[in-house]
Scaffold this motif. Structure first.
Motif, PDB file in Angstrom:
ATOM      1  N   ASP A 248     -54.053  65.184 -48.826  1.00  0.00           N
ATOM      2  CA  ASP A 248     -52.824  65.044 -49.273  1.00  0.00           C
ATOM      3  C   ASP A 248     -51.763  64.543 -48.250  1.00  0.00           C
ATOM      4  OD1 ASP A 248     -52.660  65.807 -52.197  1.00  0.00           O
ATOM      5  OD2 ASP A 248     -51.591  68.135 -52.135  1.00  0.00           O
ATOM      6  N   VAL A 249     -52.087  64.457 -47.038  1.00  0.00           N
ATOM      7  CA  VAL A 249     -51.289  63.852 -46.480  1.00  0.00           C
ATOM      8  C   VAL A 249     -51.591  62.725 -46.329  1.00  0.00           C
ATOM      9  CG1 VAL A 249     -51.726  65.771 -44.935  1.00  0.00           C
ATOM     10  CG2 VAL A 249     -52.927  63.665 -44.364  1.00  0.00           C
ATOM     11  N   ARG A 250     -50.166  61.912 -46.148  1.00  0.00           N
ATOM     12  CA  ARG A 250     -50.145  60.688 -45.457  1.00  0.00           C
ATOM     13  C   ARG A 250     -49.773  60.003 -44.038  1.00  0.00           C
ATOM     14  NH1 ARG A 250     -46.754  61.014 -50.413  1.00  0.00           N
ATOM     15  NH2 ARG A 250     -48.432  61.713 -51.024  1.00  0.00           N
ATOM     16  N   LEU A 251     -50.140  58.948 -43.450  1.00  0.00           N
ATOM     17  CA  LEU A 251     -49.067  58.488 -42.196  1.00  0.00           C
ATOM     18  C   LEU A 251     -48.697  57.481 -42.420  1.00  0.00           C
ATOM     19  CD1 LEU A 251     -52.211  59.847 -41.352  1.00  0.00           C
ATOM     20  CD2 LEU A 251     -52.328  58.624 -40.196  1.00  0.00           C
ATOM     21  N   VAL A 252     -47.561  57.473 -42.052  1.00  0.00           N
ATOM     22  CA  VAL A 252     -46.648  56.074 -42.161  1.00  0.00           C
ATOM     23  C   VAL A 252     -46.540  55.834 -40.063  1.00  0.00           C
ATOM     24  CG1 VAL A 252     -44.277  55.227 -42.111  1.00  0.00           C
ATOM     25  CG2 VAL A 252     -44.726  57.167 -43.083  1.00  0.00           C
ATOM     26  N   VAL A 253     -47.075  54.252 -40.270  1.00  0.00           N
ATOM     27  CA  VAL A 253     -47.534  53.294 -39.005  1.00  0.00           C
ATOM     28  C   VAL A 253     -46.845  51.848 -39.010  1.00  0.00           C
ATOM     29  CG1 VAL A 253     -49.155  52.785 -37.576  1.00  0.00           C
ATOM     30  CG2 VAL A 253     -50.107  54.563 -39.465  1.00  0.00           C
ATOM     31  N   TYR A 254     -46.127  52.462 -37.530  1.00  0.00           N
ATOM     32  CA  TYR A 254     -44.612  51.148 -37.652  1.00  0.00           C
ATOM     33  C   TYR A 254     -45.994  50.252 -36.543  1.00  0.00           C
ATOM     34  CZ  TYR A 254     -40.684  53.185 -39.125  1.00  0.00           C
ATOM     35  OH  TYR A 254     -39.723  53.635 -39.672  1.00  0.00           O
ATOM     36  N   SER A 255     -45.531  49.437 -37.035  1.00  0.00           N
ATOM     37  CA  SER A 255     -46.840  48.203 -35.567  1.00  0.00           C
ATOM     38  C   SER A 255     -45.961  46.711 -35.912  1.00  0.00           C
ATOM     39  CB  SER A 255     -47.747  47.860 -36.135  1.00  0.00           C
ATOM     40  OG  SER A 255     -47.777  47.282 -37.455  1.00  0.00           O
ATOM     41  N   ALA A 256     -46.365  45.748 -34.360  1.00  0.00           N
ATOM     42  CA  ALA A 256     -45.582  44.941 -33.991  1.00  0.00           C
ATOM     43  C   ALA A 256     -46.784  43.827 -33.545  1.00  0.00           C
ATOM     44  CB  ALA A 256     -44.315  44.947 -33.533  1.00  0.00           C
ATOM     45  N   ALA A 257     -46.877  42.614 -33.687  1.00  0.00           N
ATOM     46  CA  ALA A 257     -48.068  41.487 -33.833  1.00  0.00           C
ATOM     47  C   ALA A 257     -47.871  41.712 -32.157  1.00  0.00           C
ATOM     48  CB  ALA A 257     -47.706  40.226 -34.382  1.00  0.00           C
ATOM     49  N   ALA A 258     -48.924  41.525 -31.874  1.00  0.00           N
ATOM     50  CA  ALA A 258     -49.267  41.800 -30.900  1.00  0.00           C
ATOM     51  C   ALA A 258     -49.116  39.968 -29.188  1.00  0.00           C
ATOM     52  CB  ALA A 258     -50.950  41.515 -30.058  1.00  0.00           C
ATOM     53  N   GLY A 259     -48.067  40.420 -28.714  1.00  0.00           N
ATOM     54  CA  GLY A 259     -47.607  39.656 -27.733  1.00  0.00           C
ATOM     55  C   GLY A 259     -46.080  39.396 -28.152  1.00  0.00           C
ATOM     56  N   SER A 260     -45.930  39.878 -29.342  1.00  0.00           N
ATOM     57  CA  SER A 260     -44.557  38.747 -29.619  1.00  0.00           C
ATOM     58  C   SER A 260     -43.613  39.822 -29.330  1.00  0.00           C
ATOM     59  CB  SER A 260     -44.639  39.516 -31.440  1.00  0.00           C
ATOM     60  OG  SER A 260     -44.401  40.860 -31.307  1.00  0.00           O
ATOM     61  N   PRO A 261     -41.970  39.933 -29.157  1.00  0.00           N
ATOM     62  CA  PRO A 261     -41.132  40.197 -28.004  1.00  0.00           C
ATOM     63  C   PRO A 261     -41.213  42.055 -28.846  1.00  0.00           C
ATOM     64  CG  PRO A 261     -40.252  38.104 -29.225  1.00  0.00           C
ATOM     65  CD  PRO A 261     -41.946  38.608 -29.348  1.00  0.00           C
ATOM     66  N   ASP A 262     -41.380  41.382 -30.373  1.00  0.00           N
ATOM     67  CA  ASP A 262     -41.548  43.423 -30.381  1.00  0.00           C
ATOM     68  C   ASP A 262     -42.143  44.166 -30.340  1.00  0.00           C
ATOM     69  OD1 ASP A 262     -38.588  43.040 -32.499  1.00  0.00           O
ATOM     70  OD2 ASP A 262     -40.238  41.830 -33.238  1.00  0.00           O
ATOM     71  N   ALA A 263     -43.804  43.492 -30.162  1.00  0.00           N
ATOM     72  CA  ALA A 263     -44.612  44.187 -29.766  1.00  0.00           C
ATOM     73  C   ALA A 263     -44.473  44.527 -27.889  1.00  0.00           C
ATOM     74  CB  ALA A 263     -45.891  43.403 -29.323  1.00  0.00           C
ATOM     75  N   GLU A 264     -43.887  44.262 -26.991  1.00  0.00           N
ATOM     76  CA  GLU A 264     -43.272  44.224 -26.068  1.00  0.00           C
ATOM     77  C   GLU A 264     -42.466  45.419 -25.772  1.00  0.00           C
ATOM     78  OE1 GLU A 264     -41.923  40.722 -24.411  1.00  0.00           O
ATOM     79  OE2 GLU A 264     -44.066  40.075 -24.291  1.00  0.00           O
ATOM     80  N   LYS A 265     -41.507  45.360 -26.993  1.00  0.00           N
ATOM     81  CA  LYS A 265     -40.182  46.085 -26.976  1.00  0.00           C
ATOM     82  C   LYS A 265     -41.086  47.466 -27.255  1.00  0.00           C
ATOM     83  CE  LYS A 265     -35.994  43.270 -27.816  1.00  0.00           C
ATOM     84  NZ  LYS A 265     -35.363  42.726 -29.444  1.00  0.00           N
ATOM     85  N   LEU A 266     -41.673  47.845 -28.146  1.00  0.00           N
ATOM     86  CA  LEU A 266     -42.288  48.672 -28.679  1.00  0.00           C
ATOM     87  C   LEU A 266     -43.370  49.708 -27.312  1.00  0.00           C
ATOM     88  CD1 LEU A 266     -43.993  47.789 -31.727  1.00  0.00           C
ATOM     89  CD2 LEU A 266     -41.696  49.588 -31.527  1.00  0.00           C
ATOM     90  N   GLU A 267     -43.819  48.378 -26.186  1.00  0.00           N
ATOM     91  CA  GLU A 267     -44.207  48.931 -25.486  1.00  0.00           C
ATOM     92  C   GLU A 267     -43.445  49.593 -24.207  1.00  0.00           C
ATOM     93  OE1 GLU A 267     -47.812  49.719 -22.695  1.00  0.00           O
ATOM     94  OE2 GLU A 267     -47.639  49.270 -24.879  1.00  0.00           O
TER      95      GLU A 267
END
Length: 291
Positions: A248-267
């Motif tokens: 029954d479980v579900r995974l909610v996953v946040y991601s951003a395109a590699a190399g994008s400013p948002d990915a850099e912020k996530l890192e």
């Protein structure tokens, strides 16, 4: 005669630190998890885990046993055995399971760079990665009832369960959540907590009541959300809901395109833990009741 304490030690000894996202260091004397590692994963005090293993704590609550079985990545038969050893009835068929399968937990341990939350069929948040905490905020201090996404969305607004404001591009989320609860009631007709949640929301949320009475249906689709994080500013992520066959479980996953400013912020948030400069660290997870 086997006791809950002896079973906990056996299950702890067989679990690799790598399977729970901990680094495997050469020269570890413990073959499996240390007591303090299990305590941290289960949200318990080390002293209480010691007392359980030594048989000095003999009446753990169902909440404590559930936390331990998740942390130890037990299968369903082992989970039920743990409940019986604790003198408790295992979760009955027809009720929502908050058990996270071992395979899902191993996947979660290897997705540490992504903000990932694991939810039950009633949309209660069960587990999460450190990156989830860094991006969304730490849910550890919330009571279990406060970790329910449907309750949060319909009583607190679309930012529900997030410490920082979230702008949603998915206008269909409320209808999808209502549809999920309707399906969950069919699949788990004996779950009193699920019935109580629906009754509570029909009473307290006019929007939920309207959607429920209209027979609203919806489904989760990939969407984009912008988190207004006070440390790095706006972070726009793709948000995907992944399901696991046979669970029954579900995974909610946040991601951003590699190399994008948002990915850099996530890192950056992942590395720093999302802490504001000079701010105290997030509080430690609240220990479940030990009665």
């Amino acid at each position: 005669m086997e006791t809950l304490g002896t079973a906990l030690r056996r299950w702890r000894d067989r679990l690799s630190p790598l399977d729970v996202g901990l680094p495997g260091r050469a020269g570890r004397r413990a073959a499996g998890l240390r007591r303090e590692e299990l305590a941290d994963l289960a949200g318990l005090s080390v002293d209480y885990v010691v007392r359980l293993e030594q048989g000095r704590a003999t009446s753990p609550s169902a909440q404590v046993v559930a936390s331990l079985t998740r942390a130890l990545q037990l299968d369903r038969a082992e989970r039920d055995h743990a409940y019986r050893l604790a003198g408790l009835l295992p979760p009955a068929d027809g009720t929502v399971s908050h058990h996270v399968p071992a395979g899902v937990q191993r996947v979660l341990a290897r997705l540490q760079e992504f903000p990932v939350g694991v939810f039950g069929a009633d949309w209660t948040l069960l587990s999460w990665t450190p990156a989830w905490t860094a991006l969304i905020g730490n849910p550890a201090g919330l009571e279990p009832g406060g970790r329910n996404l449907v309750r949060a969305v319909f009583t607190e607004g679309p930012d529900g369960l997030a410490r920082w404001p979230v702008r949603h591009a998915d206008a269909g989320l409320p209808a999808a959540l209502v549809a999920d609860l309707r399906t969950a009631l069919v699949d788990h007709p004996r779950d009193r907590g699920l019935h109580d949640l629906v009754e509570e929301l029909r009473r307290d949320s006019p929007e939920f009541s309207r959607l429920w009475d209209s027979g609203a249906v919806g489904r989760h689709v990939s969407s984009r959300k912008t988190i207004e994080h006070p440390e790095v500013g706006d972070v726009t992520c793709d948000c995907d809901v992944l399901t696991t066959p046979g669970s029954d479980v579900r995974l909610v996953v946040y991601s951003a395109a590699a190399g994008s400013p948002d990915a850099e912020k996530l890192e950056f948030l992942r590395v720093t833990g999302g802490q504001l400069a000079g701010a105290p660290s997030s509080p430690a997870p609240a220990a479940p009741p030990t009665s």
